[in-house]
Design a protein around this motif. Structure first.
Motif, PDB file in Angstrom:
ATOM      1  N   ASP A 202       0.819  -1.223   0.000  1.00  3.75           N
ATOM      2  CA  ASP A 202       0.000   0.000   0.000  1.00  3.75           C
ATOM      3  C   ASP A 202       0.849   1.268   0.000  1.00  3.75           C
ATOM      4  O   ASP A 202       0.313   2.370  -0.107  1.00  3.75           O
ATOM      5  N   ASN A 203       2.158   1.124   0.103  1.00  6.14           N
ATOM      6  CA  ASN A 203       3.028   2.299   0.028  1.00  6.14           C
ATOM      7  C   ASN A 203       3.809   2.359  -1.281  1.00  6.14           C
ATOM      8  O   ASN A 203       4.746   3.156  -1.424  1.00  6.14           O
ATOM      9  N   VAL A 204       3.413   1.506  -2.230  1.00  3.76           N
ATOM     10  CA  VAL A 204       4.031   1.514  -3.564  1.00  3.76           C
ATOM     11  C   VAL A 204       2.911   1.739  -4.576  1.00  3.76           C
ATOM     12  O   VAL A 204       1.957   0.965  -4.633  1.00  3.76           O
ATOM     13  N   LEU A 214       6.751   5.856  -4.596  1.00  7.11           N
ATOM     14  CA  LEU A 214       6.960   5.270  -3.265  1.00  7.11           C
ATOM     15  C   LEU A 214       6.507   6.324  -2.279  1.00  7.11           C
ATOM     16  O   LEU A 214       6.948   7.482  -2.357  1.00  7.11           O
ATOM     17  N   ILE A 215       5.617   5.944  -1.368  1.00  5.27           N
ATOM     18  CA  ILE A 215       5.061   6.954  -0.455  1.00  5.27           C
ATOM     19  C   ILE A 215       5.217   6.518   0.997  1.00  5.27           C
ATOM     20  O   ILE A 215       5.759   5.439   1.283  1.00  5.27           O
ATOM     21  N   ASP A 216       4.760   7.373   1.889  1.00  2.00           N
ATOM     22  CA  ASP A 216       4.670   7.074   3.323  1.00  2.00           C
ATOM     23  C   ASP A 216       6.031   6.751   3.937  1.00  2.00           C
ATOM     24  O   ASP A 216       6.284   5.636   4.402  1.00  2.00           O
ATOM     25  N   PHE A 217       6.866   7.760   3.982  1.00  2.13           N
ATOM     26  CA  PHE A 217       8.224   7.610   4.527  1.00  2.13           C
ATOM     27  C   PHE A 217       8.276   7.903   6.029  1.00  2.13           C
ATOM     28  O   PHE A 217       9.343   8.161   6.567  1.00  2.13           O
ATOM     29  N   TYR A 218       7.141   7.846   6.715  1.00  2.00           N
ATOM     30  CA  TYR A 218       7.116   8.346   8.097  1.00  2.00           C
ATOM     31  C   TYR A 218       7.731   7.388   9.108  1.00  2.00           C
ATOM     32  O   TYR A 218       7.824   7.719  10.284  1.00  2.00           O
ATOM     33  N   PHE A 219       8.146   6.188   8.658  1.00  2.00           N
ATOM     34  CA  PHE A 219       8.949   5.320   9.535  1.00  2.00           C
ATOM     35  C   PHE A 219      10.417   5.324   9.112  1.00  2.00           C
ATOM     36  O   PHE A 219      11.218   4.571   9.674  1.00  2.00           O
TER      37      PHE A 219
HETATM   38  N1  LIG Z   1       1.787  11.535  -2.616  1.00  2.00           N
HETATM   39  C1  LIG Z   1       0.707  10.779  -2.814  1.00  2.00           C
HETATM   40  N2  LIG Z   1       0.218  10.628  -4.046  1.00  2.00           N
HETATM   41  C2  LIG Z   1      -0.908   9.881  -4.259  1.00  2.00           C
HETATM   42  N3  LIG Z   1      -1.604   9.262  -3.286  1.00  2.00           N
HETATM   43  C3  LIG Z   1      -1.145   9.378  -2.032  1.00  2.00           C
HETATM   44  C4  LIG Z   1       0.034  10.124  -1.723  1.00  2.00           C
HETATM   45  N4  LIG Z   1       0.231  10.064  -0.395  1.00  2.00           N
HETATM   46  C5  LIG Z   1      -0.776   9.326   0.107  1.00  2.00           C
HETATM   47  N5  LIG Z   1      -1.599   8.904  -0.872  1.00  2.00           N
HETATM   48  C6  LIG Z   1      -2.828   8.088  -0.706  1.00  2.00           C
HETATM   49  O1  LIG Z   1      -3.231   8.190   0.637  1.00  2.00           O
HETATM   50  C7  LIG Z   1      -3.250   6.898   1.258  1.00  2.00           C
HETATM   51  C8  LIG Z   1      -2.759   7.009   2.698  1.00  2.00           C
HETATM   52  O2  LIG Z   1      -1.452   7.555   2.712  1.00  2.00           O
HETATM   53  P1  LIG Z   1      -0.329   7.033   3.713  1.00  2.00           P
HETATM   54  O3  LIG Z   1      -0.013   5.593   3.425  1.00  2.00           O
HETATM   55  O4  LIG Z   1       0.803   7.993   3.681  1.00  2.00           O
HETATM   56  O5  LIG Z   1      -1.128   7.164   5.066  1.00  2.00           O
HETATM   57  P2  LIG Z   1      -0.830   6.795   6.528  1.00  2.00           P
HETATM   58  O6  LIG Z   1      -1.947   7.323   7.328  1.00  2.00           O
HETATM   59  O7  LIG Z   1       0.577   7.239   6.873  1.00  2.00           O
HETATM   60  O8  LIG Z   1      -0.975   5.220   6.494  1.00  2.00           O
HETATM   61  P3  LIG Z   1      -0.172   3.889   6.786  1.00  2.00           P
HETATM   62  O9  LIG Z   1       1.019   4.216   7.608  1.00  2.00           O
HETATM   63  O10 LIG Z   1      -1.189   3.057   7.443  1.00  2.00           O
HETATM   64  O11 LIG Z   1       0.192   3.295   5.430  1.00  2.00           O
HETATM   65  C9  LIG Z   1      -2.375   6.037   0.389  1.00  2.00           C
HETATM   66  O12 LIG Z   1      -2.740   4.685   0.445  1.00  2.00           O
HETATM   67  C10 LIG Z   1      -2.613   6.624  -0.990  1.00  2.00           C
HETATM   68  O13 LIG Z   1      -3.818   6.118  -1.523  1.00  2.00           O
END
Ligand SMILES: Nc1ncnc2c1ncn2[C@@H]1O[C@H](COP(=O)(O)OP(=O)(O)OP(=O)(O)O)[C@@H](O)[C@H]1O
Ligand SMILES: N[C@@H](CCO)C(=O)O
Length: 325
Positions: A202-204, A214-219
Motif C-alpha cells: 500500500d506504500n508503492v 513510493l510513499i509514506d516515509f514516516y517510519f
Molecule cells: N503523494 C501521494 N500521491 C498519491 N496518493 C497518495 C500520496 N500520499 C498518500 N496517498 C494516498 O493516501 C493513502 C494514505 O497515505 P499514507 O499511506 O501515507 O497514510 P498513513 O496514514 O501514513 O498510512 P499507513 O502508515 O497506514 O500506510 C495512500 O494509500 C494513498 O492512496
C-alpha cells in the motif's frame, strides 16, 4: 478510514492561498492509511489547468520534530530520480504549516494504484525500486534513530505484557522466546543506511508492472540496509493472513533488489534472521494497536497473527528458500 481531523473546505481553500496552487475545486478524505489524516485536493492550479495535491495532517504517531528529516530525505531522493512525493513550499518557502490545530503539509500527488495481490513481475519491480532507493540514499547526511529497533521491540513487548495472551494463548511466551533469539543472533556489522522501513504494497504506487511512486516515509530511519529488504519481503510475499507463502514473489523481489543494488553474501546469510526481526516488529506494533484500540473504533485494526504466521515460517527456512537460489 484515516481522517481523524475534519477540515472544512473553506479552511482548506484559505490554506491554499499561501501557495501557488490555485483555488480549491474539491477535497476528499482518503480512507486508506491509519496514521495520519489525508485529503486528495483538486485545485484550479496556478496555470488554470487543474492540479491534484495530497494534504496531510499529522496525528499522534508522527513527531513534528521529525518532519524536516522526512522532507530533506524526499528532496534528496527526488533529486536523484526516485519517484517520491515532494513536500511543497508556500510562497515564503515554508513547507510545514498548521491547519485545524495540527501540523500540516501540502504534498505532491503521484499517480498509480497499490496492488493487493502482487504478481512476480510487480514484486520484482518493488525490489528494484527499493534497491534504487538505497542507491539514491547514499550520501544523504540526515540520520534518524529507528524507534522500532530491537530495544523498541522489547519496550513494546513489555507494554503488551499479559495482554498478549488475550490475542492468542501462548503468544506472550512465543514473543519472549523470539526476543531472546534475536538478542543472541541479530547481526551487528551489516551495512547501515537510511531505510524506508515500511514498504508494504500500500506504500508503492504502480501502473501495471511499473512503479510510479513510493510513499509514506514516516517510519524512515537509519538502520541495517538489508533489514529494509526483509520488511519488504515480509509484506509482499505472503497472503494477507500470512498463511500462504508465495515463493515466486520472494525470488522476484530478491532478483529485482540484487539487480538494482546488490546483496552481499553476509547480507544474504543473515536474511532469515532479518526477516524474523521484521515479522516480530509488525507483530508487536499490530498487537499493541490491537490491545489499545477499542474494537468499535473507526480505524480498522490489523491482525497481529498474520505476522506470527510469517514469523513461524521465517524461523523454518533458509535464505535460498526466501530469495531464490
Ligand atoms: N503523494 C501521494 N500521491 C498519491 N496518493 C497518495 C500520496 N500520499 C498518500 N496517498 C494516498 O493516501 C493513502 C494514505 O497515505 P499514507 O499511506 O501515507 O497514510 P498513513 O496514514 O501514513 O498510512 P499507513 O502508515 O497506514 O500506510 C495512500 O494509500 C494513498 O492512496
Ligand atoms: N504497515 C504497517 C502499518 C503501519 O505502517 C502494518 O501493516 O502493520
Amino acid at each position: 478510514m484515516a481522517v481523524y481531523t475534519h477540515v472544512p473546505a473553506e479552511e482548506i481553500d484559505a490554506f491554499l492561498t499561501r501557495y501557488d496552487a490555485g483555488r480549491l475545486v474539491s477535497a476528499k478524505g482518503i480512507a486508506e492509511g491509519v496514521e495520519n489524516s489525508n485529503y486528495l485536493l483538486e485545485t484550479t492550479g496556478a496555470d488554470g489547468k487543474g492540479h491534484r495535491y495530497i494534504l496531510t495532517l499529522y496525528e499522534k504517531r508522527v513527531d513534528e520534530a521529525d518532519l524536516p528529516f522526512f522532507m530533506d530525505l524526499l528532496d534528496h531522493l527526488g533529486a536523484r530520480g526516485c519517484l517520491v512525493p515532494r513536500f511543497i513550499a508556500d510562497r515564503e518557502g515554508k513547507r510545514l504549516q498548521q491547519l485545524s490545530g495540527r501540523p500540516a503539509c501540502l504534498i505532491e500527488f503521484l499517480t498509480g494504484i497499490s496492488v493487493t495481490e502482487p504478481t512476480p513481475g510487480q514484486a520484482r519491480a518493488a525490489g528494484m525500486a527499493l534497491g534504487e532507493l538505497h542507491k539514491a540514499a547514499q550520501g544523504f547526511a540526515g540520520e534518524r534513530r529507528n524507534a522500532l529497533d530491537i530495544a523498541g521491540w522489547h519496550a513494546l513487548a513489555a507494554k503488551c505484557g499479559a495482554d498478549f495472551d488475550r490475542i492468542d494463548p501462548g503468544l506472550g511466551a512465543r514473543v519472549a522466546r523470539e526476543l531472546a533469539f534475536l538478542d543472541a543472533h541479530w547481526p551487528a556489522d551489516l551495512p547501515r543506511s537510511v531505510i524506508h522501513a515500511d514498504l508494504f504494497p500500500d506504500n508503492v504506487l504502480m501502473l501495471g508492472d511499473a512503479v510510479t511512486g513510493l510513499i509514506d516515509f514516516y517510519f524512515s530511519c537509519t538502520d541495517i540496509r538489508a533489514y529494509d529488504l526483509a520488511v519488504t519481503h515480509s509484506a509482499w510475499c505472503f497472503s494477507n493472513d500470512g498463511a500462504t507463502w508465495h515463493g515466486a514473489r520472494g525470488a522476484a523481489i530478491g532478483a529485482g533488489y540484487a539487480q538494482a543494488h546488490g546483496l552481499s553474501d553476509a547480507e544474504r546469510a543473515a536474511f532469515p534472521i532479518l526477516c524474523r526481526g521484521a515479522a516480530l516488529r509488525f507483530l508487536l506494533t499490530r498487537a499493541y494497536d490491537w490491545i489499545n484500540t477499542p474494537a468499535d473504533a473507526l480505524v480498522t485494526r490489523k491482525d497481529p497473527l498474520a505476522y506470527l504466521r510469517r514469523l513461524d515460517f521465517y524461523a523454518s527456512v533458509d535464505a535460498a528458500e526466501l530469495l531464490g537460489a
